[in-house]
Design a protein around this motif. Structure first.
Motif, PDB file in Angstrom:
ATOM      1  N   MET A   1      56.392   2.814 -28.076  1.00  0.00           N
ATOM      2  CA  MET A   1      57.832   3.088 -28.188  1.00  0.00           C
ATOM      3  C   MET A   1      58.635   1.886 -27.708  1.00  0.00           C
ATOM      4  O   MET A   1      58.494   1.455 -26.565  1.00  0.00           O
ATOM      5  CB  MET A   1      58.195   4.315 -27.320  1.00  0.00           C
ATOM      6  N   PRO A   2      59.523   1.339 -28.559  1.00  0.00           N
ATOM      7  CA  PRO A   2      60.384   0.259 -28.076  1.00  0.00           C
ATOM      8  C   PRO A   2      61.395   0.795 -27.071  1.00  0.00           C
ATOM      9  O   PRO A   2      61.769   1.969 -27.121  1.00  0.00           O
ATOM     10  CB  PRO A   2      61.084  -0.233 -29.356  1.00  0.00           C
ATOM     11  N   ASP A   3      61.816  -0.084 -26.129  1.00  0.00           N
ATOM     12  CA  ASP A   3      62.848   0.309 -25.169  1.00  0.00           C
ATOM     13  C   ASP A   3      64.172   0.518 -25.885  1.00  0.00           C
ATOM     14  O   ASP A   3      64.440  -0.108 -26.897  1.00  0.00           O
ATOM     15  CB  ASP A   3      63.047  -0.812 -24.141  1.00  0.00           C
ATOM     16  N   LYS A   4      65.008   1.383 -25.313  1.00  0.00           N
ATOM     17  CA  LYS A   4      66.363   1.558 -25.843  1.00  0.00           C
ATOM     18  C   LYS A   4      67.211   0.346 -25.448  1.00  0.00           C
ATOM     19  O   LYS A   4      67.201  -0.071 -24.288  1.00  0.00           O
ATOM     20  CB  LYS A   4      67.000   2.832 -25.280  1.00  0.00           C
ATOM     21  N   ILE A   5      67.924  -0.200 -26.421  1.00  0.00           N
ATOM     22  CA  ILE A   5      68.711  -1.412 -26.186  1.00  0.00           C
ATOM     23  C   ILE A   5      70.151  -1.167 -26.637  1.00  0.00           C
ATOM     24  O   ILE A   5      70.391  -0.671 -27.733  1.00  0.00           O
ATOM     25  CB  ILE A   5      68.142  -2.603 -27.010  1.00  0.00           C
ATOM     26  N   THR A   6      71.086  -1.529 -25.762  1.00  0.00           N
ATOM     27  CA  THR A   6      72.505  -1.482 -26.116  1.00  0.00           C
ATOM     28  C   THR A   6      73.038  -2.908 -26.154  1.00  0.00           C
ATOM     29  O   THR A   6      72.815  -3.681 -25.220  1.00  0.00           O
ATOM     30  CB  THR A   6      73.292  -0.645 -25.082  1.00  0.00           C
ATOM     31  N   ILE A   7      73.720  -3.242 -27.244  1.00  0.00           N
ATOM     32  CA  ILE A   7      74.290  -4.582 -27.403  1.00  0.00           C
ATOM     33  C   ILE A   7      75.807  -4.463 -27.348  1.00  0.00           C
ATOM     34  O   ILE A   7      76.408  -3.779 -28.186  1.00  0.00           O
ATOM     35  CB  ILE A   7      73.874  -5.224 -28.748  1.00  0.00           C
ATOM     36  N   ALA A   8      76.434  -5.121 -26.368  1.00  0.00           N
ATOM     37  CA  ALA A   8      77.892  -5.083 -26.232  1.00  0.00           C
ATOM     38  C   ALA A   8      78.506  -6.227 -27.032  1.00  0.00           C
ATOM     39  O   ALA A   8      78.065  -7.373 -26.932  1.00  0.00           O
ATOM     40  CB  ALA A   8      78.292  -5.212 -24.757  1.00  0.00           C
ATOM     41  N   VAL A   9      79.514  -5.890 -27.815  1.00  0.00           N
ATOM     42  CA  VAL A   9      80.147  -6.897 -28.669  1.00  0.00           C
ATOM     43  C   VAL A   9      81.619  -6.531 -28.833  1.00  0.00           C
ATOM     44  O   VAL A   9      81.983  -5.352 -28.735  1.00  0.00           O
ATOM     45  CB  VAL A   9      79.386  -6.999 -30.018  1.00  0.00           C
ATOM     46  N   SER A  10      82.473  -7.545 -29.006  1.00  0.00           N
ATOM     47  CA  SER A  10      83.892  -7.236 -29.181  1.00  0.00           C
ATOM     48  C   SER A  10      84.240  -7.187 -30.659  1.00  0.00           C
ATOM     49  O   SER A  10      83.637  -7.869 -31.479  1.00  0.00           O
ATOM     50  CB  SER A  10      84.762  -8.279 -28.463  1.00  0.00           C
ATOM     51  N   LYS A  11      85.227  -6.348 -30.963  1.00  0.00           N
ATOM     52  CA  LYS A  11      85.731  -6.225 -32.326  1.00  0.00           C
ATOM     53  C   LYS A  11      86.442  -7.525 -32.693  1.00  0.00           C
ATOM     54  O   LYS A  11      86.832  -8.284 -31.828  1.00  0.00           O
ATOM     55  CB  LYS A  11      86.749  -5.062 -32.345  1.00  0.00           C
ATOM     56  N   GLY A  12      86.609  -7.777 -33.967  1.00  0.00           N
ATOM     57  CA  GLY A  12      87.344  -8.983 -34.357  1.00  0.00           C
ATOM     58  C   GLY A  12      86.399 -10.088 -34.775  1.00  0.00           C
ATOM     59  O   GLY A  12      85.340  -9.841 -35.327  1.00  0.00           O
ATOM     60  N   ARG A  13      86.800 -11.325 -34.470  1.00  0.00           N
ATOM     61  CA  ARG A  13      86.058 -12.456 -35.052  1.00  0.00           C
ATOM     62  C   ARG A  13      84.612 -12.531 -34.565  1.00  0.00           C
ATOM     63  O   ARG A  13      83.734 -12.926 -35.327  1.00  0.00           O
ATOM     64  CB  ARG A  13      86.796 -13.767 -34.844  1.00  0.00           C
ATOM     65  N   ILE A  14      84.361 -12.157 -33.303  1.00  0.00           N
ATOM     66  CA  ILE A  14      82.976 -12.239 -32.825  1.00  0.00           C
ATOM     67  C   ILE A  14      82.113 -11.210 -33.553  1.00  0.00           C
ATOM     68  O   ILE A  14      81.017 -11.528 -34.026  1.00  0.00           O
ATOM     69  CB  ILE A  14      82.899 -12.067 -31.289  1.00  0.00           C
ATOM     70  N   TYR A  15      82.631  -9.989 -33.673  1.00  0.00           N
ATOM     71  CA  TYR A  15      81.898  -8.956 -34.412  1.00  0.00           C
ATOM     72  C   TYR A  15      81.612  -9.417 -35.840  1.00  0.00           C
ATOM     73  O   TYR A  15      80.480  -9.347 -36.325  1.00  0.00           O
ATOM     74  CB  TYR A  15      82.705  -7.657 -34.417  1.00  0.00           C
ATOM     75  N   ASP A  16      82.667  -9.922 -36.492  1.00  0.00           N
ATOM     76  CA  ASP A  16      82.538 -10.311 -37.906  1.00  0.00           C
ATOM     77  C   ASP A  16      81.501 -11.419 -38.104  1.00  0.00           C
ATOM     78  O   ASP A  16      80.810 -11.449 -39.112  1.00  0.00           O
ATOM     79  CB  ASP A  16      83.894 -10.778 -38.456  1.00  0.00           C
ATOM     80  N   GLU A  17      81.418 -12.335 -37.137  1.00  0.00           N
ATOM     81  CA  GLU A  17      80.466 -13.435 -37.289  1.00  0.00           C
ATOM     82  C   GLU A  17      79.092 -13.092 -36.735  1.00  0.00           C
ATOM     83  O   GLU A  17      78.087 -13.695 -37.131  1.00  0.00           O
ATOM     84  CB  GLU A  17      81.015 -14.718 -36.630  1.00  0.00           C
ATOM     85  N   ALA A  18      79.025 -12.113 -35.826  1.00  0.00           N
ATOM     86  CA  ALA A  18      77.732 -11.749 -35.228  1.00  0.00           C
ATOM     87  C   ALA A  18      76.922 -10.817 -36.127  1.00  0.00           C
ATOM     88  O   ALA A  18      75.684 -10.879 -36.128  1.00  0.00           O
ATOM     89  CB  ALA A  18      77.942 -11.093 -33.862  1.00  0.00           C
ATOM     90  N   MET A  19      77.606  -9.954 -36.898  1.00  0.00           N
ATOM     91  CA  MET A  19      76.862  -8.971 -37.693  1.00  0.00           C
ATOM     92  C   MET A  19      75.922  -9.614 -38.727  1.00  0.00           C
ATOM     93  O   MET A  19      74.790  -9.139 -38.892  1.00  0.00           O
ATOM     94  CB  MET A  19      77.800  -7.960 -38.354  1.00  0.00           C
ATOM     95  N   PRO A  20      76.336 -10.694 -39.401  1.00  0.00           N
ATOM     96  CA  PRO A  20      75.384 -11.341 -40.317  1.00  0.00           C
ATOM     97  C   PRO A  20      74.127 -11.860 -39.597  1.00  0.00           C
ATOM     98  O   PRO A  20      73.034 -11.825 -40.172  1.00  0.00           O
ATOM     99  CB  PRO A  20      76.198 -12.503 -40.909  1.00  0.00           C
ATOM    100  N   LEU A  21      74.290 -12.299 -38.334  1.00  0.00           N
ATOM    101  CA  LEU A  21      73.108 -12.747 -37.568  1.00  0.00           C
ATOM    102  C   LEU A  21      72.193 -11.569 -37.268  1.00  0.00           C
ATOM    103  O   LEU A  21      70.972 -11.641 -37.451  1.00  0.00           O
ATOM    104  CB  LEU A  21      73.523 -13.416 -36.252  1.00  0.00           C
ATOM    105  N   LEU A  22      72.797 -10.467 -36.796  1.00  0.00           N
ATOM    106  CA  LEU A  22      71.980  -9.293 -36.474  1.00  0.00           C
ATOM    107  C   LEU A  22      71.323  -8.724 -37.734  1.00  0.00           C
ATOM    108  O   LEU A  22      70.193  -8.231 -37.687  1.00  0.00           O
ATOM    109  CB  LEU A  22      72.829  -8.217 -35.774  1.00  0.00           C
ATOM    110  N   ALA A  23      72.020  -8.829 -38.863  1.00  0.00           N
ATOM    111  CA  ALA A  23      71.453  -8.319 -40.128  1.00  0.00           C
ATOM    112  C   ALA A  23      70.164  -9.062 -40.480  1.00  0.00           C
ATOM    113  O   ALA A  23      69.237  -8.482 -41.046  1.00  0.00           O
ATOM    114  CB  ALA A  23      72.476  -8.449 -41.257  1.00  0.00           C
ATOM    115  N   LYS A  24      70.111 -10.357 -40.102  1.00  0.00           N
ATOM    116  CA  LYS A  24      68.889 -11.124 -40.363  1.00  0.00           C
ATOM    117  C   LYS A  24      67.717 -10.637 -39.510  1.00  0.00           C
ATOM    118  O   LYS A  24      66.557 -10.907 -39.820  1.00  0.00           O
ATOM    119  CB  LYS A  24      69.122 -12.615 -40.102  1.00  0.00           C
TER     120      LYS A  24
END
Ligand code: PRT
Ligand code: MG
Length: 210
Positions: A1-24
């Protein structure tokens, strides 16, 4: 079982640019923060969720372990005085510069220069290193107005295109720091949940080429 992980991120430009990285990494939120009022977003990976919060709150959540991981601007991290955070990866997103700026047609300054900023710690450290006495005035937004309305001589703020400064008759005077967003990791989680966190760090490093 993988550990539960929470990733904190802010809405706006960081979210918009971070999601393509996480999608990879095949981490994809099931909701769009612009369309839902939920602050906790489940992802396609049942053990991973996103916490969508104010940019300045990300280090606090991660340092205190409410989130194992976070994505935070270097400006926010420089301003935040924490030491229970690892900052292992420069994600190279949401890039800009921290600059000192002033009026284009400034009159000579008499006495201690006054500086408006929301980055009071960064500003204090910057001028302390230069050995220059300044008066720092904290504002929470629209710093550009400081010099325009005679509240201050200078401002310390983030600059990207420079359009905001220009539109208000300001010019950059000094470069204080290059800014980009960093992955931050809670120190205890790095040990306790290493089996789950390490592969995420390795994949992200590979993607951003570090
Ligand atoms: O919006 P909220 O008050 O909730 O939080 P926030 O303003 O901190 O969030 P957000 O999304 O605006 O910015 C989050 C992070 O994005 C910052 O902490 C930086 O790490 C990063 N970032 C990158 C920037 C910029 N570029 C940027 N240009 N944050 C802000 N700006 C602002 C700047 O303050 C100025 O008002 O954009 C304006 C200048 O832009 P130009 O292009 O006119 O020079
Ligand atoms: Mg903003």
């Amino acid at each position: 079982m993988p550990d539960k992980i929470t990733i904190a991120v802010s809405k706006g430009r960081i979210y918009d640019e971070a999601m393509p990285l996480l999608a990879k990494l095949d981490i994809v939120p099931l909701d769009d923060p612009n369309k839902t009022r939920k602050l906790v977003l489940e992802t396609n990976q049942p053990h991973i969720r996103l916490l969508v919060i104010r940019a300045t709150d990300v280090p606090t959540y991660v340092e205190r372990g409410a989130a194992e991981l976070g994505i935070s601007g270097k400006d926010v991290l420089m301003e935040y005085n924490g030491d229970d955070l690892y900052e292992p990866i420069d994600l190279g997103i949401a890039k800009c510069r921290m600059m000192l700026a002033g009026l284009k047609d400034a009159k000579p300054i008499t006495g201690r220069p006054r500086v408006v900023t929301k980055y009071t710690n960064i500003t204090k450290n910057y001028f302390a290193e230069l050995g220059q006495q300044v008066e720092i005035i904290k504002l929470y937004g629209s710093m550009e107005l400081g010099p325009v309305l005679g509240l201050s001589d200078w401002i310390v703020d983030l600059v990207d295109t420079g359009n905001t400064l220009k539109a208000n008759g300001l010019v950059t005077l000094e470069h204080i720091a290059d800014i980009s967003s960093r992955l931050v990791v809670n120190k205890a989680a790095m040990k306790m949940k290493n089996a789950t966190i390490k592969p995420i760090l390795d994949q992200l490093s590979e993607i951003v080429g570090k």
